[in-house]
Design an enzyme around this catalytic site. Structure first.
Site, short mmCIF file in Angstrom:
data_model
loop_
_atom_site.label_atom_id
_atom_site.label_comp_id
_atom_site.label_asym_id
_atom_site.label_seq_id
_atom_site.Cartn_x
_atom_site.Cartn_y
_atom_site.Cartn_z
N ASP A 120 0.86 -1.18 0.00
CA ASP A 120 0.00 0.00 0.00
C ASP A 120 0.90 1.23 0.00
O ASP A 120 1.97 1.23 0.62
CB ASP A 120 -0.93 0.03 1.22
CG ASP A 120 -1.93 1.17 1.12
OD1 ASP A 120 -2.96 1.00 0.44
OD2 ASP A 120 -1.67 2.24 1.69
N GLU A 170 0.92 5.71 0.14
CA GLU A 170 0.26 7.00 0.30
C GLU A 170 0.97 7.98 -0.63
O GLU A 170 2.18 7.87 -0.86
CB GLU A 170 0.31 7.48 1.75
CG GLU A 170 -0.32 6.52 2.75
CD GLU A 170 -1.77 6.19 2.44
OE1 GLU A 170 -2.48 7.08 1.90
OE2 GLU A 170 -2.20 5.05 2.70
N HIS A 178 -5.54 4.70 5.85
CA HIS A 178 -4.79 5.66 5.04
C HIS A 178 -3.38 5.91 5.57
O HIS A 178 -2.77 6.94 5.24
CB HIS A 178 -5.54 6.99 4.89
CG HIS A 178 -6.83 6.84 4.15
ND1 HIS A 178 -6.91 6.32 2.88
CD2 HIS A 178 -8.13 7.13 4.52
CE1 HIS A 178 -8.17 6.29 2.48
NE2 HIS A 178 -8.94 6.77 3.46
N ASP A 231 -2.87 -0.15 6.12
CA ASP A 231 -3.69 -0.59 4.98
C ASP A 231 -3.13 -1.86 4.37
O ASP A 231 -3.89 -2.75 3.95
CB ASP A 231 -3.74 0.52 3.92
CG ASP A 231 -4.66 1.67 4.33
OD1 ASP A 231 -5.25 1.58 5.41
OD2 ASP A 231 -4.77 2.64 3.56
#
Length: 719
Positions: A558, A560, A696, A701
């Site tokens: 994951d 960001e 998030h 995540d």
């Protein structure tokens, strides 16, 4: 870098072409062409500007009131001058059908409405229907359209100017890429041109050669634009009668005849076969004839033709076909040459079915995991080696120099007479490369000197030399020199069909042609593989067998970011959780300095601020540890293309190639848990009580996605 267009760029291009034709192609012009050029040279600048603008248009009819341009102060006067000079003309009663076809639907409705008592029609009808109605009516009274005729001029570019463009470019386009547009693209810096090209040259030696190529190119465009099958018949007659002068014209005529044969064979077999018979030394036409005659039962004719080919073959490809066909159809053998090659060189590899659609990558990873060095090569490896070894002979010392700055493909290869034209230079060049290091030095020297110069053979990139170095230093030098010699003699046959992969194992090179279940070996591949084997290279045909690898390692990722993929957004955090045999075996995370501001709404969503990433590493500093962790695993993410796309983009920016098999837990969730209202990670976490402690943030995540992956795998096991 983008360039500003000059104020009168259409006129500049127009004059550039006329000057080229007048100075370099005078021997390729008929008297009518010279008269036309003389008329142009007598025009004032405004009228030349207008003519250039008309010729830049696509339609045959151009509305006069649409010809308003900033560089033309008095368009009506310019049009009048061109009409007076006999260069532009108004349409007349003979053009009524073209005029009606050119009109817009609203104009047609308005025109037909002017005759309420004579014409019955529906305004809602399609334009084609309205055109047919109008043509039927005005066929008997075309003079009624006189007021419209005066509003148009005929775009006469096909009369003379199209031929001039052909003399410059050597081919015709369907109107969307003409001479003018080619120069506009150059001026804008949007097309590749040959730097330092100082003088344009004529590409044809005789008027007959130029005109036969031109007329055959017009036939080629006619063929492409045919919508009514009946139009193939007159075109076939036209192509049959057209004499081809020169190798390029002969090749184009052969190609057209074969294409026309395919269109007409089911309608008029006698005419269709006459098209094949008219082909001059064309291997494709000969193969089609043999197959069709055998199907018709003319076996004696077929056997005689096969024997003749084997005695004196046009190409290796045709020889392989004749040998194979003779063996299968007349010697009663059950295996064809292709089948025999598959059996003799085949090795079966079990590849994880996750590589479906990426079968070459699966075989690449298979050998890489065994400690071998693997390169995805196909045709690029040999085309780049060939181009770099013979750069001087192809681009600098060639007896067939490029005709203009747009010519980036060597004429000697187009004519397929490279060795014939430069035998001494080619042999001398190869004589200087009798050791691997000497050959490598030549390749590196030319790559450094001519990097990014357009060449038409291969695309420059920063890692171009890596597979070439591996090939040269791990191959028998005699095999390399022999194959380069063969390529110089038969480039058209040996320019493609090369194996997918090059594998280096303990200092030895071998090639792999990868075939997934159902894939077949094409004849050009047979030709090329046979040639590689005959000069001393080892070639395998890797027949892939799919299986589900129980030892798969899944890297659940994951990220960001500073925002969506567009607009130069960057990664701010990566989280990775590794899963194998239904268990988490490793996890890793890092903040990343995106080297740009993180918007406030993104910070509110993720909790990651500019201050948090200020001292974090940039992506280039963590790319190698990340790739080390991902190597040999399956890339998994929730909406995988988002995470995969960002990481691929960042890797490329850092100078690393990134490609690996991937899996999307959104897609897999929809299959495993049908009927849920939402498949977002947040909703799935709530539904299945996943451990999503800090939504998030990358590792949180990734952890929840890993748990989701395990649930998906459990559901698949229970099925």
């Amino acid at each position: 870098m983008k360039q500003e267009l000059p104020a009168k760029y259409y006129l500049a291009h127009f004059r550039e072409l006329i000057e080229f034709v007048s100075s370099k192609c005078i021997h390729l012009l008929e008297p009518k062409h010279e008269v036309f050029i003389a008329k142009i040279n007598q025009l004032d600048e405004q009228s030349q500007c207008m003519l250039a603008r008309v010729y830049s248009r696509k339609p045959y009819l151009v509305q006069a009131q649409s010809l308003n341009y900033e560089e033309i102060a008095s368009p009506h006067q310019a049009i009048y001058t061109l009409k007076t000079a006999g260069i532009l003309f108004e349409p007349n009663e003979l053009h009524y059908a073209q005029l009606l076809t050119h009109l817009t639907k609203p104009s047609l409705v308005e025109l037909l409405s002017s005759y309420p008592e004579q014409i019955s029609f529906k305004k809602s009808a399609a334009k084609g229907v309205l055109v047919d109605i109008a043509c039927a009516f005005f066929n008997d009274c075309p003079q009624e359209l006189a007021p419209l005729y005066s509003q148009y001029v005929i775009n006469s570019r096909s009369d003379f100017y199209e031929y001039f463009e052909f003399l410059f470019a050597g081919k015709l386009s369907r109107g969307d890429v003409n001479h003018q547009n080619r120069f506009v693209m150059r001026d804008l810096g949007l097309t590749t041109t040959r730097e330092g090209h100082s003088e344009s040259l004529s590409r044809f030696e005789t008027l007959n050669e130029a005109q036969s190529n031109y007329l055959l190119n017009r036939c080629r465009l006619t063929f492409k634009n045919i919508t009514d099958e009946n139009d193939y018949f007159p075109l076939a007659s036209q192509v049959l009668l057209q004499v081809a002068h020169g190798a390029i014209a002969v090749a184009l005529k052969n190609k057209l005849l074969v294409r026309l044969y395919r269109q007409l064979k089911g309608v008029d077999s006698e005419l269709a076969f006459s098209l094949l018979e008219a082909c001059m030394d064309d291997s494709e036409a000969q193969e089609i004839q043999i197959r069709e005659q055998y199907r018709l039962g003319n076996k004696e004719w077929v056997k005689a033709r096969l024997d003749a080919i084997i005695e004196n073959p046009l190409t290796d490809d045709l020889l392989y076909f004749a040998d194979d066909f003779l063996m299968r159809k007349f010697n009663k053998k059950t295996r064809s040459r292709l089948s025999a090659m598959l059996a003799d060189t085949q090795c079966v590899l079990e590849i994880d079915e996750l590589y479906r659609g990426e079968v070459e990558q699966g075989v690449n990873d298979y050998y890489t995991h065994q400690g071998m060095q693997v390169f995805n090569t196909e045709n690029t490896l040999w085309q780049s080696l060939f181009g770099l070894v013979f750069w001087h002979e192809l681009f600098i010392e060639s007896p067939y120099p490029p005709c203009n700055e747009f010519d980036i493909y060597p004429q000697v290869l187009r004519l397929d007479n490279f060795y014939e034209a430069q035998k001494t230079q080619i042999n001398d060049r190869l004589a200087q490369c009798q050791t691997p290091q000497a050959l490598l030095n030549l390749v590196c020297k030319n790559a450094a000197q001519y990097f990014e110069q357009p060449n038409g053979l291969f695309r420059w990139h920063n890692e171009l030399l890596q597979p070439l170095e591996a090939l040269i230093l791990n191959s028998p030098i005699k095999a390399l020199i022999t194959h380069l010699t063969k390529m110089s003699k038969h480039y058209s046959q040996l320019k493609d069909g090369y194996p997918d992969l090059m594998v280096i194992n303990n200092g030895q090179v071998h090639f792999e042609e990868v075939k997934a279940p159902g894939d077949k070996l094409r004849r050009n591949q047979l030709t090329t593989i046979d040639n590689l084997k005959n000069v001393g290279f080892e070639v395998h045909i890797a027949a892939v067998k799919w299986f589900v690898d129980p030892n798969r390692v899944y890297s659940v990722v994951d990220i960001e970011t500073t925002g969506g993929l567009k607009g130069g957004n960057r990664i701010t955090e990566i989280g990775l959780v590794k899963v194998q045999h239904g268990k988490v075996i490793d996890s890793w995370t890092t903040l990343i300095n995106p080297q740009r501001h993180i918007p406030g709404f993104i910070s509110s969503l993720t909790g990651i601020s500019d201050s948090m990433v200020y001292n974090a590493p940039v992506f280039a500093e963590i790319v190698q540890p990340l790739l080390d962790k991902l190597t040999g695993t399956i890339f998994v993410a929730h909406n995988v293309n988002f995470d995969y796309g960002f990481i691929k983009k960042e890797c490329e920016m850092a100078g690393h190639f990134f490609k690996m098999p991937k899996m999307c837990t959104v897609v897999e969730s929809r299959k495993a848990f049908k009927g849920l209202k939402s498949y977002s990670l947040g909703n799935l976490s709530s539904h299945f009580n996943l451990n999503l402690t800090s939504h998030h943030r990358a590792l949180a995540d990734a952890t929840a996605t890993a748990e989701l992956l395990l649930l998906i795998q459990q559901s698949q096991t229970n099925e």
